[in-house]
Design a protein around this motif. Structure first.
Motif, PDB file in Angstrom:
ATOM      1  N   ILE A 178       0.850  -1.201   0.000  1.00 45.70           N
ATOM      2  CA  ILE A 178       0.000   0.000   0.000  1.00 45.70           C
ATOM      3  C   ILE A 178       0.887   1.252   0.000  1.00 45.70           C
ATOM      4  O   ILE A 178       1.894   1.296   0.711  1.00 45.70           O
ATOM      5  N   SER A 179       0.480   2.220  -0.801  1.00 46.38           N
ATOM      6  CA  SER A 179       1.219   3.491  -0.823  1.00 46.38           C
ATOM      7  C   SER A 179       0.701   4.368   0.320  1.00 46.38           C
ATOM      8  O   SER A 179      -0.516   4.510   0.501  1.00 46.38           O
ATOM      9  N   THR A 180       1.615   4.958   1.090  1.00 48.65           N
ATOM     10  CA  THR A 180       1.161   5.821   2.193  1.00 48.65           C
ATOM     11  C   THR A 180       0.737   7.189   1.660  1.00 48.65           C
ATOM     12  O   THR A 180       0.145   7.979   2.381  1.00 48.65           O
ATOM     13  N   LEU A 181       1.018   7.454   0.402  1.00 51.10           N
ATOM     14  CA  LEU A 181       0.673   8.770  -0.149  1.00 51.10           C
ATOM     15  C   LEU A 181      -0.775   8.789  -0.644  1.00 51.10           C
ATOM     16  O   LEU A 181      -1.552   9.664  -0.284  1.00 51.10           O
ATOM     17  N   LEU A 473      -9.805  -6.847  13.857  1.00 49.68           N
ATOM     18  CA  LEU A 473     -10.362  -7.580  12.726  1.00 49.68           C
ATOM     19  C   LEU A 473     -11.651  -6.909  12.244  1.00 49.68           C
ATOM     20  O   LEU A 473     -11.906  -6.771  11.042  1.00 49.68           O
ATOM     21  N   ASP A 474     -12.433  -6.465  13.204  1.00 48.06           N
ATOM     22  CA  ASP A 474     -13.687  -5.793  12.895  1.00 48.06           C
ATOM     23  C   ASP A 474     -13.403  -4.509  12.090  1.00 48.06           C
ATOM     24  O   ASP A 474     -14.037  -4.245  11.067  1.00 48.06           O
ATOM     25  N   LEU A 475     -12.403  -3.751  12.565  1.00 49.30           N
ATOM     26  CA  LEU A 475     -12.021  -2.528  11.829  1.00 49.30           C
ATOM     27  C   LEU A 475     -11.556  -2.885  10.427  1.00 49.30           C
ATOM     28  O   LEU A 475     -11.903  -2.228   9.438  1.00 49.30           O
ATOM     29  N   TYR A 476     -10.745  -3.950  10.339  1.00 53.11           N
ATOM     30  CA  TYR A 476     -10.165  -4.379   9.070  1.00 53.11           C
ATOM     31  C   TYR A 476     -11.266  -4.797   8.083  1.00 53.11           C
ATOM     32  O   TYR A 476     -11.189  -4.516   6.885  1.00 53.11           O
ATOM     33  N   GLN A 477     -12.305  -5.463   8.614  1.00 47.65           N
ATOM     34  CA  GLN A 477     -13.367  -5.938   7.718  1.00 47.65           C
ATOM     35  C   GLN A 477     -14.321  -4.831   7.278  1.00 47.65           C
ATOM     36  O   GLN A 477     -14.904  -4.889   6.212  1.00 47.65           O
ATOM     37  N   LYS A 478     -14.458  -3.794   8.121  1.00 52.73           N
ATOM     38  CA  LYS A 478     -15.468  -2.788   7.799  1.00 52.73           C
ATOM     39  C   LYS A 478     -14.899  -1.526   7.133  1.00 52.73           C
ATOM     40  O   LYS A 478     -15.648  -0.698   6.642  1.00 52.73           O
ATOM     41  N   ASN A 479     -13.577  -1.353   7.201  1.00 53.65           N
ATOM     42  CA  ASN A 479     -13.001  -0.085   6.746  1.00 53.65           C
ATOM     43  C   ASN A 479     -12.049  -0.261   5.579  1.00 53.65           C
ATOM     44  O   ASN A 479     -11.478  -1.340   5.375  1.00 53.65           O
ATOM     45  N   LYS A 480     -11.858   0.845   4.889  1.00 51.96           N
ATOM     46  CA  LYS A 480     -10.857   0.853   3.817  1.00 51.96           C
ATOM     47  C   LYS A 480      -9.492   0.659   4.474  1.00 51.96           C
ATOM     48  O   LYS A 480      -9.232   1.242   5.536  1.00 51.96           O
ATOM     49  N   LEU A 481      -8.653  -0.161   3.832  1.00 49.95           N
ATOM     50  CA  LEU A 481      -7.344  -0.442   4.431  1.00 49.95           C
ATOM     51  C   LEU A 481      -6.475   0.813   4.452  1.00 49.95           C
ATOM     52  O   LEU A 481      -6.394   1.530   3.454  1.00 49.95           O
ATOM     53  N   THR A 482      -5.861   1.081   5.592  1.00 50.66           N
ATOM     54  CA  THR A 482      -4.939   2.215   5.707  1.00 50.66           C
ATOM     55  C   THR A 482      -3.603   1.693   6.217  1.00 50.66           C
ATOM     56  O   THR A 482      -3.549   0.619   6.824  1.00 50.66           O
ATOM     57  N   PRO A 483      -2.534   2.456   6.021  1.00 50.08           N
ATOM     58  CA  PRO A 483      -1.225   2.027   6.546  1.00 50.08           C
ATOM     59  C   PRO A 483      -1.282   1.787   8.058  1.00 50.08           C
ATOM     60  O   PRO A 483      -0.718   0.830   8.558  1.00 50.08           O
ATOM     61  N   CYS A 486      -2.847  -1.484   8.797  1.00 45.92           N
ATOM     62  CA  CYS A 486      -1.888  -2.573   8.490  1.00 45.92           C
ATOM     63  C   CYS A 486      -0.960  -2.771   9.675  1.00 45.92           C
ATOM     64  O   CYS A 486      -0.722  -3.903  10.118  1.00 45.92           O
ATOM     65  N   GLU A 487      -0.437  -1.668  10.202  1.00 42.53           N
ATOM     66  CA  GLU A 487       0.518  -1.761  11.321  1.00 42.53           C
ATOM     67  C   GLU A 487      -0.146  -2.361  12.552  1.00 42.53           C
ATOM     68  O   GLU A 487       0.415  -3.229  13.219  1.00 42.53           O
ATOM     69  N   LEU A 488      -1.351  -1.879  12.844  1.00 44.53           N
ATOM     70  CA  LEU A 488      -2.064  -2.363  14.027  1.00 44.53           C
ATOM     71  C   LEU A 488      -2.305  -3.869  13.918  1.00 44.53           C
ATOM     72  O   LEU A 488      -2.079  -4.638  14.860  1.00 44.53           O
ATOM     73  N   ARG A 489      -2.750  -4.288  12.730  1.00 40.20           N
ATOM     74  CA  ARG A 489      -3.038  -5.701  12.494  1.00 40.20           C
ATOM     75  C   ARG A 489      -1.784  -6.555  12.742  1.00 40.20           C
ATOM     76  O   ARG A 489      -1.822  -7.586  13.396  1.00 40.20           O
ATOM     77  N   ASN A 490      -0.648  -6.044  12.270  1.00 38.73           N
ATOM     78  CA  ASN A 490       0.604  -6.786  12.469  1.00 38.73           C
ATOM     79  C   ASN A 490       1.016  -6.809  13.932  1.00 38.73           C
ATOM     80  O   ASN A 490       1.418  -7.834  14.465  1.00 38.73           O
ATOM     81  N   MET A 491       0.895  -5.648  14.577  1.00 31.15           N
ATOM     82  CA  MET A 491       1.354  -5.563  15.971  1.00 31.15           C
ATOM     83  C   MET A 491       0.531  -6.483  16.864  1.00 31.15           C
ATOM     84  O   MET A 491       1.062  -7.134  17.757  1.00 31.15           O
ATOM     85  N   VAL A 492      -0.776  -6.513  16.637  1.00 31.99           N
ATOM     86  CA  VAL A 492      -1.628  -7.366  17.476  1.00 31.99           C
ATOM     87  C   VAL A 492      -1.239  -8.841  17.271  1.00 31.99           C
ATOM     88  O   VAL A 492      -1.100  -9.595  18.228  1.00 31.99           O
ATOM     89  N   SER A 493      -1.015  -9.235  16.019  1.00 32.04           N
ATOM     90  CA  SER A 493      -0.643 -10.641  15.754  1.00 32.04           C
ATOM     91  C   SER A 493       0.689 -10.968  16.405  1.00 32.04           C
ATOM     92  O   SER A 493       0.848 -12.012  17.034  1.00 32.04           O
ATOM     93  N   VAL A 494       1.669 -10.063  16.240  1.00 35.55           N
ATOM     94  CA  VAL A 494       3.011 -10.347  16.765  1.00 35.55           C
ATOM     95  C   VAL A 494       2.968 -10.393  18.292  1.00 35.55           C
ATOM     96  O   VAL A 494       3.564 -11.276  18.918  1.00 35.55           O
ATOM     97  N   ALA A 495       2.222  -9.460  18.895  1.00 34.88           N
ATOM     98  CA  ALA A 495       2.127  -9.430  20.358  1.00 34.88           C
ATOM     99  C   ALA A 495       1.486 -10.721  20.864  1.00 34.88           C
ATOM    100  O   ALA A 495       1.947 -11.333  21.828  1.00 34.88           O
ATOM    101  N   TYR A 496       0.426 -11.138  20.186  1.00 33.64           N
ATOM    102  CA  TYR A 496      -0.290 -12.344  20.608  1.00 33.64           C
ATOM    103  C   TYR A 496       0.623 -13.577  20.525  1.00 33.64           C
ATOM    104  O   TYR A 496       0.695 -14.395  21.446  1.00 33.64           O
ATOM    105  N   LEU A 497       1.364 -13.650  19.420  1.00 31.84           N
ATOM    106  CA  LEU A 497       2.282 -14.775  19.242  1.00 31.84           C
ATOM    107  C   LEU A 497       3.381 -14.736  20.305  1.00 31.84           C
ATOM    108  O   LEU A 497       3.742 -15.759  20.900  1.00 31.84           O
ATOM    109  N   LEU A 498       3.897 -13.542  20.563  1.00 29.64           N
ATOM    110  CA  LEU A 498       4.963 -13.382  21.569  1.00 29.64           C
ATOM    111  C   LEU A 498       4.484 -13.877  22.940  1.00 29.64           C
ATOM    112  O   LEU A 498       5.156 -14.647  23.622  1.00 29.64           O
ATOM    113  N   ILE A 499       3.273 -13.444  23.314  1.00 30.17           N
ATOM    114  CA  ILE A 499       2.737 -13.817  24.630  1.00 30.17           C
ATOM    115  C   ILE A 499       2.550 -15.330  24.714  1.00 30.17           C
ATOM    116  O   ILE A 499       2.918 -15.971  25.699  1.00 30.17           O
ATOM    117  N   ASN A 500       2.010 -15.918  23.647  1.00 34.29           N
ATOM    118  CA  ASN A 500       1.763 -17.360  23.716  1.00 34.29           C
ATOM    119  C   ASN A 500       3.057 -18.162  23.680  1.00 34.29           C
ATOM    120  O   ASN A 500       3.170 -19.188  24.353  1.00 34.29           O
TER     121      ASN A 500
END
Ligand code: FAD
Length: 518
Positions: A178-181, A473-483, A486-500
């Motif tokens: 995705i282009s941030t511009l 996930l709810d935000l991701y499914q209902k909204n236009k994708l923004t940079p 994308c970051e939030l989605r990644n951070m939540v996944s990485v944090a969850y994996l780290l904790i587990n």
């Protein structure tokens, strides 16, 4: 868009890989993308330097190998440590051939310095901003190579796999970006894809990593079911300037302690001797835990790094950037203590790769901080990360050049990769919504997965992150994708994996510390 090789990230790993591959395979088209400009990433903030054996009279590969293994709490992979150390000197020579300068003494020998955990002086450095010097040289070099093109302000959304192409080749075929511009999502099809997205420091409130360090490569790899290892081994740096400056945390290199700086609590008492006989020069994890313990027991929010015992000339010549930064916020380090806190600094784990940098998914490579090679074990030896990046960039480039000589898949396959399947979206995402979730996540991680962990805290964090995941996930499914999304989605996944992954670790090793196993 089609390219032969897509490199996601332009730190030391991505740039040196691209330069090396262009030399080995001059007709290969290489496309680099990065989140902001070519310069921004962890590399440019590296202060200490790069560890390599140069003084063969005193130092040896054997000593560097031992130091690395001991720092990693005997968890490192000895074969990997062996080749990284032995190949490191040639790779650093190459960095210099490509234009990087390192400080020398009047005798023209390298000004090799020592950092915690090293038994000899073996850190090559350029004043206190070695990383920006390396970035400067590599960027100049890349810009002069015709076969390398680069796209700034472009963010990885997802890696393209069989899931998208409805095939079963079990490979990676490029990435959606995705282009941030203008927020347009483009498809970049590539024969090989190299993830060099750096660290995950932004998972925490205090981090030495810049804002781009949101673990995006790891998040995308996780969604692509690629193996990820040792995420809970996060190294905290003991001394980051407190408070933040414009929202960013500034590192005070441990070389300040090496030159005589001492740690004091706010009553002016030195405390390190209560924790370790090596005092301020104990390894980073011990100093970080000591500071965290002081802050908890005294209910204070920072300690002081007293550098007033260092000669002014010495301080100014070795630490010009630190001096300038402290002065800019009204602290004169020659007259008063520098306020500091521990901050998330380095991810020892990451995408699991083999000795050529290839991940568990064919055609997908990971290099640098986002990877797990086995070099660091449970704790990274200071200044070994830049070294790991250049050794693996070289190895991955040699392997890539050979792979590209053999048939991979027909060009028609790459021409027919489907574009991003943009969902219909029903609402317009407000930036402050993602920012709020981002802050929630940093708070959970700082409180429950920071320097001190407990099983109870980790379990609570896992539940809280699950809720955050559902909201994201709810935000991701209902909204236009923004940079930002994308970051939030990644951070939540990485944090969850780290904790587990943290819940699965049953003993304290290196930087990992769970009070229940103390
Ligand atoms: C303050 C500080 C001091 C340090 N000091 C030292 C030191 O003295 N010695 C040492 O060996 N190590 C040091 N380190 C660690 C070292 O700097 C890093 O581990 C190393 O630079 C990582 O390099 P990299 O190429 O893997 O990633 P980075 O240099 O972090 O580059 C990551 C790249 O990925 C891009 N990117 C990220 N996400 C995306 C996305 N979604 N899409 C597109 N592009 C993306 C970024 O824009 C950037 O170009 C330090 C780190 C910090 C933060």
């Amino acid at each position: 868009m089609n390219t032969d090789v897509l490199v996601i990230g332009t730190g030391i790993s991505g740039l040196s890989y691209a330069i090396k591959l262009s030399k080995l395979s001059p007709t290969t088209k290489i496309t680099l993308i990065c989140k902001e400009d070519l310069m921004e990433g962890n590399t440019r903030y590296a202060q200490g330097g790069i560890a390599a054996v140069y003084n063969f009279e005193k130092d040896s590969f054997k000593k560097h190998i031992e130091d690395t293994y001991i720092a990693g709490d005997s968890e490192g992979d000895l074969d990997v440590i062996d080749f990284v150390v032995k190949e490191g000197t040639d790779r650093v020579n190459e960095l210099m051939q490509w234009g990087t300068a390192f400080d020398t003494k009047k005798t023209k020998e390298f000004d090799l310095v020592r950092e915690g955990g090293h038994s000899e002086n073996r850190i090559l450095h350029y004043k206190d901003h070695s990383g920006s010097e390396i970035q400067r040289a590599l960027i100049n070099k890349v810009k002069a190579i015709d076969t390398i093109e680069y796209l700034e302000n472009h963010i990885l959304v997802d890696l393209i796999t069989d899931h998208h192409t409805k095939t079963e080749h079990k490979r990676c075929y490029g990435a959606y970006i995705i282009s941030t511009l203008d927020q347009e999502i483009i498809t970049i099809a590539s024969k090989l894809t190299i993830v060099t997205t750096g660290g995950v420091g932004q998972l925490y409130e205090f981090t030495t990593n810049p804002r781009v360090a949101t673990g995006d490569g790891l998040g995308a790899a996780y969604r692509a079911k690629v193996k990820i290892k040792n995420l809970p081994y996060i190294q905290f740096h003991p001394t980051a300037l407190h408070p933040k400056i414009n929202g960013d945390t500034f590192l005070i290199t441990e070389a300040v302690r090496g030159s005589g700086g001492v740690l004091k609590n706010l009553s002016g008492e030195q405390f390190m001797s209560n924790y370790d006989a090596r005092k301020e020069l104990a390894p980073r994890d011990i100093v970080s835990r000591a500071i965290a313990e002081e802050l908890l027991s005294r209910k204070e929010n920072h300690v002081l790094l007293d550098a007033t015992g260092i000669e002014k000339d010495e301080f100014l010549s070795h630490f010009p950037m630190i001096h300038e930064t402290c002065i800019s916020i009204g602290i004169d380090p020659m007259k008063e203590g520098i306020p500091v806190v521990p901050a998330a600094h380095y991810s020892c784990g990451g995408i699991e790769v083999d000795s050529n940098g290839e991940s568990s998914l064919k055609g997908l490579f990971a290099i640098g901080e986002c990877s797990h090679t086995g070099l660091h074990g449970a704790n990274r030896l200071a200044s070994n990360s830049l070294l790991e990046a250049i050794v693996y960039a070289h190895r991955a480039a040699v392997f890539s050049a050979n792979s590209l000589n053999k048939p991979i898949l027909d060009n028609s396959f790459y021409n027919n990769i489907p574009d991003w399947d943009g969902q219909e979206y029903s609402s317009d995402l407000k930036l402050d919504k993602t920012q709020k979730l981002f802050s929630n996540l940093q708070q959970i991680m700082s409180e429950k997965a920071g320097i001190f962990k407990t099983n109870k805290g980790l379990k609570e964090a896992s539940i809280e992150l699950n809720l955050l995941y559902t909201e994201t996930l709810d935000l991701y499914q209902k909204n236009k994708l923004t940079p930002q999304l994308c970051e939030l989605r990644n951070m939540v996944s990485v944090a969850y994996l780290l904790i587990n992954q943290a819940l699965e670790i049953k003993e304290n090793k290196g930087v990992f510390y769970n009070n229940d196993y103390a």
